[in-house]
Design a protein around this motif. Sequence first.
Motif, PDB file in Angstrom:
ATOM      1  N   HIS A 113       0.819  -1.216   0.000  1.00  0.00           N
ATOM      2  CA  HIS A 113       0.000   0.000   0.000  1.00  0.00           C
ATOM      3  C   HIS A 113       0.855   1.269   0.000  1.00  0.00           C
ATOM      4  CE1 HIS A 113       0.913  -0.960   4.168  1.00  0.00           C
ATOM      5  NE2 HIS A 113       0.879   0.338   4.379  1.00  0.00           N
ATOM      6  N   ARG A 115       2.646   4.188  -1.343  1.00  0.00           N
ATOM      7  CA  ARG A 115       2.645   4.947  -2.596  1.00  0.00           C
ATOM      8  C   ARG A 115       3.247   6.332  -2.427  1.00  0.00           C
ATOM      9  NH1 ARG A 115      -1.385   2.318  -6.541  1.00  0.00           N
ATOM     10  NH2 ARG A 115      -0.719   4.009  -7.872  1.00  0.00           N
ATOM     11  N   TRP A 116       4.277   6.444  -1.561  1.00  0.00           N
ATOM     12  CA  TRP A 116       4.976   7.711  -1.366  1.00  0.00           C
ATOM     13  C   TRP A 116       6.432   7.378  -1.062  1.00  0.00           C
ATOM     14  CZ3 TRP A 116       1.584   5.431   1.892  1.00  0.00           C
ATOM     15  CH2 TRP A 116       2.071   5.027   3.125  1.00  0.00           C
ATOM     16  N   ARG A 120       8.471   3.322  -4.130  1.00  0.00           N
ATOM     17  CA  ARG A 120       7.017   3.209  -3.995  1.00  0.00           C
ATOM     18  C   ARG A 120       6.401   2.477  -5.175  1.00  0.00           C
ATOM     19  NH1 ARG A 120       5.239   9.447  -4.892  1.00  0.00           N
ATOM     20  NH2 ARG A 120       7.151   9.971  -5.916  1.00  0.00           N
ATOM     21  N   TRP A 121       5.180   2.047  -4.948  1.00  0.00           N
ATOM     22  CA  TRP A 121       4.427   1.344  -5.978  1.00  0.00           C
ATOM     23  C   TRP A 121       3.714   2.340  -6.880  1.00  0.00           C
ATOM     24  CZ3 TRP A 121       5.492  -3.580  -6.449  1.00  0.00           C
ATOM     25  CH2 TRP A 121       5.994  -4.258  -5.336  1.00  0.00           C
ATOM     26  N   LEU A 122       3.968   2.231  -8.173  1.00  0.00           N
ATOM     27  CA  LEU A 122       3.160   2.969  -9.145  1.00  0.00           C
ATOM     28  C   LEU A 122       1.856   2.216  -9.353  1.00  0.00           C
ATOM     29  CD1 LEU A 122       5.863   3.969 -11.783  1.00  0.00           C
ATOM     30  CD2 LEU A 122       4.885   5.374  -9.957  1.00  0.00           C
ATOM     31  N   SER A 124       0.214  -1.047  -7.342  1.00  0.00           N
ATOM     32  CA  SER A 124       0.393  -1.954  -6.206  1.00  0.00           C
ATOM     33  C   SER A 124      -0.010  -3.380  -6.563  1.00  0.00           C
ATOM     34  CB  SER A 124      -0.467  -1.482  -5.027  1.00  0.00           C
ATOM     35  OG  SER A 124      -0.081  -0.208  -4.622  1.00  0.00           O
TER      36      SER A 124
END
Length: 155
Positions: A113, A115-116, A120-122, A124
């Motif tokens: 989770h 995303r920062w 990070r995940w572009l 997820s």
Amino acid sequence: MAVMRMQSSASEWLAAASEDPRACKREWRFGLTGIALLPAGRLWDVVIVAEELGRGVADVLEDLPWLRPGPVLWDARRSQVGFFVPPGTASRCLGPGLRCAGEGAWITAPAPHHRWGSLRWLISPDGAGTLNQPEVLALTLKRAAGRPKRGLSGR
């Protein structure tokens, strides 16, 4: 409530690649870095490309109406993007500008989770094990690069 279940199943799926899934999830939740070291080649391989190309391709994959994209990880410090693909893809990974992490390689990964930050995940993980399709990824990379390029399948 559904979002919490999705995050939980995504954490379970991603942590399953770890030698110690419980320790992995504990690091994501309570660790100083919130980042775990995971082996590639078991549940997935990772195709790694330059940041500019990878971010554009991630946007395209996310916008395709007929395709659920797999996880895409952005490492801003290394200026690269990694696309999670089926195991074994790394052995067929050919082309200029492509690096692949397969069996014997390790990657760093934040919680699904996350995303920062600089890692990070572009896109997820979804918890269902959805991965990027090598043929679709190869075609999208080729088109985004704007020039002929050998694909992930070696053809």
